[in-house]
Design an enzyme around this catalytic site. Structure first.
Site, PDB file in Angstrom:
ATOM      1  N   HIS A 266       0.873  -1.191   0.000  1.00 22.05           N
ATOM      2  CA  HIS A 266       0.000   0.000   0.000  1.00 22.05           C
ATOM      3  C   HIS A 266       0.902   1.230   0.000  1.00 22.05           C
ATOM      4  O   HIS A 266       1.630   1.461  -0.955  1.00 22.05           O
ATOM      5  CB  HIS A 266      -0.919  -0.113   1.229  1.00 22.05           C
ATOM      6  CG  HIS A 266      -2.039   0.870   1.309  1.00 22.05           C
ATOM      7  ND1 HIS A 266      -2.389   1.708   0.285  1.00 22.05           N
ATOM      8  CD2 HIS A 266      -2.916   1.158   2.328  1.00 22.05           C
ATOM      9  CE1 HIS A 266      -3.423   2.453   0.660  1.00 22.05           C
ATOM     10  NE2 HIS A 266      -3.756   2.142   1.903  1.00 22.05           N
ATOM     11  N   HIS A 305      -1.829  -2.462  -9.722  1.00 23.13           N
ATOM     12  CA  HIS A 305      -2.783  -1.856  -8.798  1.00 23.13           C
ATOM     13  C   HIS A 305      -4.022  -2.725  -8.752  1.00 23.13           C
ATOM     14  O   HIS A 305      -4.413  -3.293  -9.768  1.00 23.13           O
ATOM     15  CB  HIS A 305      -3.160  -0.440  -9.262  1.00 23.13           C
ATOM     16  CG  HIS A 305      -3.759   0.374  -8.176  1.00 23.13           C
ATOM     17  ND1 HIS A 305      -5.099   0.319  -7.865  1.00 23.13           N
ATOM     18  CD2 HIS A 305      -3.196   1.234  -7.291  1.00 23.13           C
ATOM     19  CE1 HIS A 305      -5.332   1.120  -6.844  1.00 23.13           C
ATOM     20  NE2 HIS A 305      -4.199   1.682  -6.476  1.00 23.13           N
ATOM     21  N   ASP A 363       3.280   5.582  -7.105  1.00 18.89           N
ATOM     22  CA  ASP A 363       4.438   5.443  -6.226  1.00 18.89           C
ATOM     23  C   ASP A 363       5.731   5.171  -6.975  1.00 18.89           C
ATOM     24  O   ASP A 363       6.813   5.352  -6.428  1.00 18.89           O
ATOM     25  CB  ASP A 363       4.184   4.331  -5.205  1.00 18.89           C
ATOM     26  CG  ASP A 363       3.149   4.770  -4.201  1.00 18.89           C
ATOM     27  OD1 ASP A 363       3.122   5.971  -3.924  1.00 18.89           O
ATOM     28  OD2 ASP A 363       2.372   3.936  -3.729  1.00 18.89           O
TER      29      ASP A 363
HETATM   30  N1  CMC Z   1       5.322  -7.177 -10.153  1.00 19.73           N
HETATM   31  C1  CMC Z   1       5.233  -8.385 -10.762  1.00 19.73           C
HETATM   32  N2  CMC Z   1       4.105  -9.093 -10.885  1.00 19.73           N
HETATM   33  C2  CMC Z   1       2.986  -8.555 -10.360  1.00 19.73           C
HETATM   34  C3  CMC Z   1       2.996  -7.311  -9.718  1.00 19.73           C
HETATM   35  C4  CMC Z   1       4.214  -6.600  -9.622  1.00 19.73           C
HETATM   36  N3  CMC Z   1       4.280  -5.408  -9.039  1.00 19.73           N
HETATM   37  N4  CMC Z   1       1.745  -7.012  -9.289  1.00 19.73           N
HETATM   38  C5  CMC Z   1       0.991  -8.055  -9.638  1.00 19.73           C
HETATM   39  N5  CMC Z   1       1.741  -8.993 -10.297  1.00 19.73           N
HETATM   40  C6  CMC Z   1       1.268 -10.248 -10.901  1.00 19.73           C
HETATM   41  C7  CMC Z   1       0.997 -11.308  -9.845  1.00 19.73           C
HETATM   42  O1  CMC Z   1       2.145 -12.094  -9.606  1.00 19.73           O
HETATM   43  C8  CMC Z   1      -0.124 -12.058 -10.501  1.00 19.73           C
HETATM   44  O2  CMC Z   1       0.435 -12.895 -11.503  1.00 19.73           O
HETATM   45  P1  CMC Z   1      -0.231 -14.350 -11.823  1.00 19.73           P
HETATM   46  O3  CMC Z   1      -1.588 -14.046 -12.373  1.00 19.73           O
HETATM   47  O4  CMC Z   1       0.703 -14.972 -12.799  1.00 19.73           O
HETATM   48  O5  CMC Z   1      -0.267 -15.075 -10.503  1.00 19.73           O
HETATM   49  C9  CMC Z   1      -0.940 -10.998 -11.211  1.00 19.73           C
HETATM   50  O6  CMC Z   1       0.004  -9.944 -11.504  1.00 19.73           O
HETATM   51  C10 CMC Z   1      -2.076 -10.410 -10.381  1.00 19.73           C
HETATM   52  O7  CMC Z   1      -1.553 -10.035  -9.126  1.00 19.73           O
HETATM   53  P2  CMC Z   1      -2.399  -9.875  -7.804  1.00 19.73           P
HETATM   54  O8  CMC Z   1      -1.497 -10.014  -6.622  1.00 19.73           O
HETATM   55  O9  CMC Z   1      -3.617 -10.752  -7.872  1.00 19.73           O
HETATM   56  O10 CMC Z   1      -2.903  -8.397  -7.905  1.00 19.73           O
HETATM   57  P3  CMC Z   1      -3.545  -7.559  -6.747  1.00 19.73           P
HETATM   58  O11 CMC Z   1      -4.612  -6.735  -7.354  1.00 19.73           O
HETATM   59  O12 CMC Z   1      -3.949  -8.403  -5.584  1.00 19.73           O
HETATM   60  O13 CMC Z   1      -2.311  -6.658  -6.247  1.00 19.73           O
HETATM   61  C11 CMC Z   1      -0.876  -4.885  -5.807  1.00 19.73           C
HETATM   62  C12 CMC Z   1      -2.225  -5.305  -6.402  1.00 19.73           C
HETATM   63  C13 CMC Z   1      -0.779  -3.348  -5.844  1.00 19.73           C
HETATM   64  C14 CMC Z   1      -0.798  -5.306  -4.330  1.00 19.73           C
HETATM   65  C15 CMC Z   1       0.255  -5.531  -6.624  1.00 19.73           C
HETATM   66  O14 CMC Z   1       0.181  -5.139  -7.974  1.00 19.73           O
HETATM   67  C16 CMC Z   1       1.636  -5.221  -6.063  1.00 19.73           C
HETATM   68  O15 CMC Z   1       2.094  -5.904  -5.137  1.00 19.73           O
HETATM   69  N6  CMC Z   1       2.332  -4.155  -6.607  1.00 19.73           N
HETATM   70  C17 CMC Z   1       3.593  -3.752  -6.088  1.00 19.73           C
HETATM   71  C18 CMC Z   1       3.389  -2.885  -4.861  1.00 19.73           C
HETATM   72  C19 CMC Z   1       2.906  -1.496  -5.226  1.00 19.73           C
HETATM   73  O16 CMC Z   1       3.448  -0.833  -6.090  1.00 19.73           O
HETATM   74  N7  CMC Z   1       1.872  -1.047  -4.477  1.00 19.73           N
HETATM   75  C20 CMC Z   1       1.365   0.324  -4.612  1.00 19.73           C
HETATM   76  C21 CMC Z   1      -0.041   0.389  -5.078  1.00 19.73           C
HETATM   77  S1  CMC Z   1      -0.458   2.077  -5.521  1.00 19.73           S
HETATM   78  C22 CMC Z   1      -0.488   2.897  -4.024  1.00 19.73           C
HETATM   79  C23 CMC Z   1      -1.781   2.747  -3.313  1.00 19.73           C
HETATM   80  O17 CMC Z   1      -2.832   3.106  -3.892  1.00 19.73           O
HETATM   81  O18 CMC Z   1      -1.732   2.281  -2.155  1.00 19.73           O
END
Ligand code: CMC
Length: 428
Positions: A266, A305, A363
């Site tokens: 987050h 995201h 970010d």
């Molecule tokens: N790098 C590599 N792979 C990723 C990433 C990433 N940053 N984010 C998601 N994926 C992949 C994940 O491995 C999955 O792949 P597969 O379908 O093969 O298993 C797929 O994309 C979907 O991922 P998810 O975990 O189901 O996606 P989510 O919606 O639960 O997660 C997130 C969203 C923001 C937690 C995630 O994208 C992440 O960890 N990003 C990096 C951290 C980040 O930059 N966070 C800031 C968000 S913006 C600030 C805010 O609003 O708080």
């Protein structure tokens, strides 16, 4: 024709139920599942991926189209034409202020910027090297010990004064956290400055020298504040709403939001972006790092995201701000920035990221801007918390005024042991 629509749920035992479909002014319709209880069932939706936890009139996001509106105003327009306190008024009251309202509101916010002298003593209880977010959770939460008695959350006037106190005092506490960490004396607020100038003054000035804020950098931080001010029902805002639903003190609720914001998935992401760039160390290692990301050894921080499956509209503004700040400070050739650009370009072309709709989020760029402003990376999430305080407070206020308010109480799918009898210690 949108009225009286229903979704019919057919059960495998022949029972069925009609569930009303509700529409907002924009965005997806929702199925009102509150009647499900009559079937003795709940829905299962871990992490609330498909659940609207409340109705709200504050912020709208269309993740597919990459849109973000505060009270109907596109974020790009607010970032370019407005200022942070005007945006705060908008989020809190629903409309942009006129000139008189704006001046009164700014006057009130700037009048509350000092903290109780006793509060300053809390800092001595922390190690100097404590993570600033740990200090923020504690000291902002401690505000509840100062203003609890005068707070009737059912009184709109009392809620307004709490909102103003939080908006005014969180930047002061954030700057004190930084000063404590670096060993410099606390700087009292200077109310002749604008909100953002004052924050920069409390962060960077010392009693030994005059401080003149650089207006280009003030504008960059103002944009960061505007872009982070609210983001509908994200993890920290939902935490504030959940804590607040029990009628808890708003200062304590905001402290719980700060705790939720801290995590790297987050608000901690911009700090994690910088850490990641420092670990990669050189442009020549970017390609190897990306292979590791695709092998799922680690995530590319600042990408992806939960809601945006297109470019984060805040990221577009922040990217432009990033260029402006680096140019102003003559840092265009900064190795970390060059590395970030290389990562961004590879990711935007790579199938792994394209098919998963992973785009840079705000970010990815805000960490680079904050670093250029001279803010250390462990303070990045603190800056986010300062900006998000108005969102938390506005959402808390909306929730308390909602006629449908109840204590939030999710249910669960229990998968533990069925009933069994206690076994005495000697027999285990
Ligand atoms: N790098 C590599 N792979 C990723 C990433 C990433 N940053 N984010 C998601 N994926 C992949 C994940 O491995 C999955 O792949 P597969 O379908 O093969 O298993 C797929 O994309 C979907 O991922 P998810 O975990 O189901 O996606 P989510 O919606 O639960 O997660 C997130 C969203 C923001 C937690 C995630 O994208 C992440 O960890 N990003 C990096 C951290 C980040 O930059 N966070 C800031 C968000 S913006 C600030 C805010 O609003 O708080």
């Amino acid at each position: 024709m949108k009225e009286n629509r229903v979704a019919t749920l057919m059960m495998d035992d022949g029972r069925s139920i009609e569930l009303p479909i509700m529409s907002g002014t924009m965005g997806s319709d929702v199925i009102d599942i509150r009647g499900l209880g009559t079937l003795g069932m709940f829905t299962y939706d871990p992490a609330f991926v498909s659940t609207a936890s409340c109705s709200s009139s504050i912020t709208f996001i269309d993740g597919e189209a990459g849109l973000l509106y505060y009270r109907g105003y596109p974020i790009e327009q607010l970032a370019e034409k407005s200022d942070f306190l005007e945006v705060c008024f908008l989020l809190l009251h629903g409309e942009l202020p006129n000139a008189k309202q704006k001046s009164e509101f700014s006057g009130k916010v700037m009048k509350h910027t000092m903290v109780h002298d006793q509060l300053a003593r809390f800092f001595n209880g922390f190690r100097r090297d404590a993570h600033p977010m740990a200090v923020m959770v504690g000291v902002v939460g401690a505000l509840s010990a100062f203003y609890h008695d005068s707070l009737d959350i059912n009184s709109p006037e009392n809620r307004e004064i709490s909102a103003l106190r939080l908006l005014s005092k969180v930047p002061t506490i954030a700057a004190m956290t930084y000063k404590y960490y670096t060993g410099f004396p606390f700087m009292f607020p200077k109310n002749e400055f604008s909100y953002v100038e004052n924050f920069m003054y409390m962060m960077f000035a010392t009693p030994a020298e005059d401080y003149v804020p650089n207006q280009k950098l003030v504008r960059a931080l103002e944009r960061i504040f505007i872009l982070h001010a609210d983001h509908e029902q994200n993890a920290s805002t939902s935490t504030v709403r959940l804590a607040g639903s029990s009628g808890a003190n708003p200062f304590a609720c905001v402290s719980s939001g700060i705790a939720a914001l801290w995590g790297p998935a987050h608000g901690g992401a911009n700090e994690a972006v910088l850490k990641m760039l420092e670990e990669i160390g050189d442009v020549s290692r970017v390609a190897d790092f990306m292979d590791g990301v695709k092998d799922k050894k680690f995530r590319l921080m600042g990408f992806g995201h939960r809601v945006y499956k297109n470019m984060d509209p805040r990221a577009k503004v922040m990217r432009a701000t990033c260029y402006e700040v680096l140019e102003e400070l003559k840092l265009e050739k900064d190795p970390l920035f060059l590395m970030a650009l290389e990562l961004e370009q590879i990711a935007l072309r790579d199938e792994y990221f394209i098919e998963r709709k992973l785009y840079p989020n705000v970010d990815f760029y805000s960490g680079i801007v904050l670093r250029a402003l001279g803010i250390p990376s462990n303070m990045f999430t603190v800056i986010f918390a300062v900006a998000r305080t108005i969102g938390w407070v506005s959402q808390w206020n909306e929730m308390i005024s909602d006629s449908e308010r109840k204590i939030a109480r999710p249910r669960q799918l229990y998968k533990g042991a069925t009933q069994r009898n206690f076994v005495p210690l000697a027999n285990r």
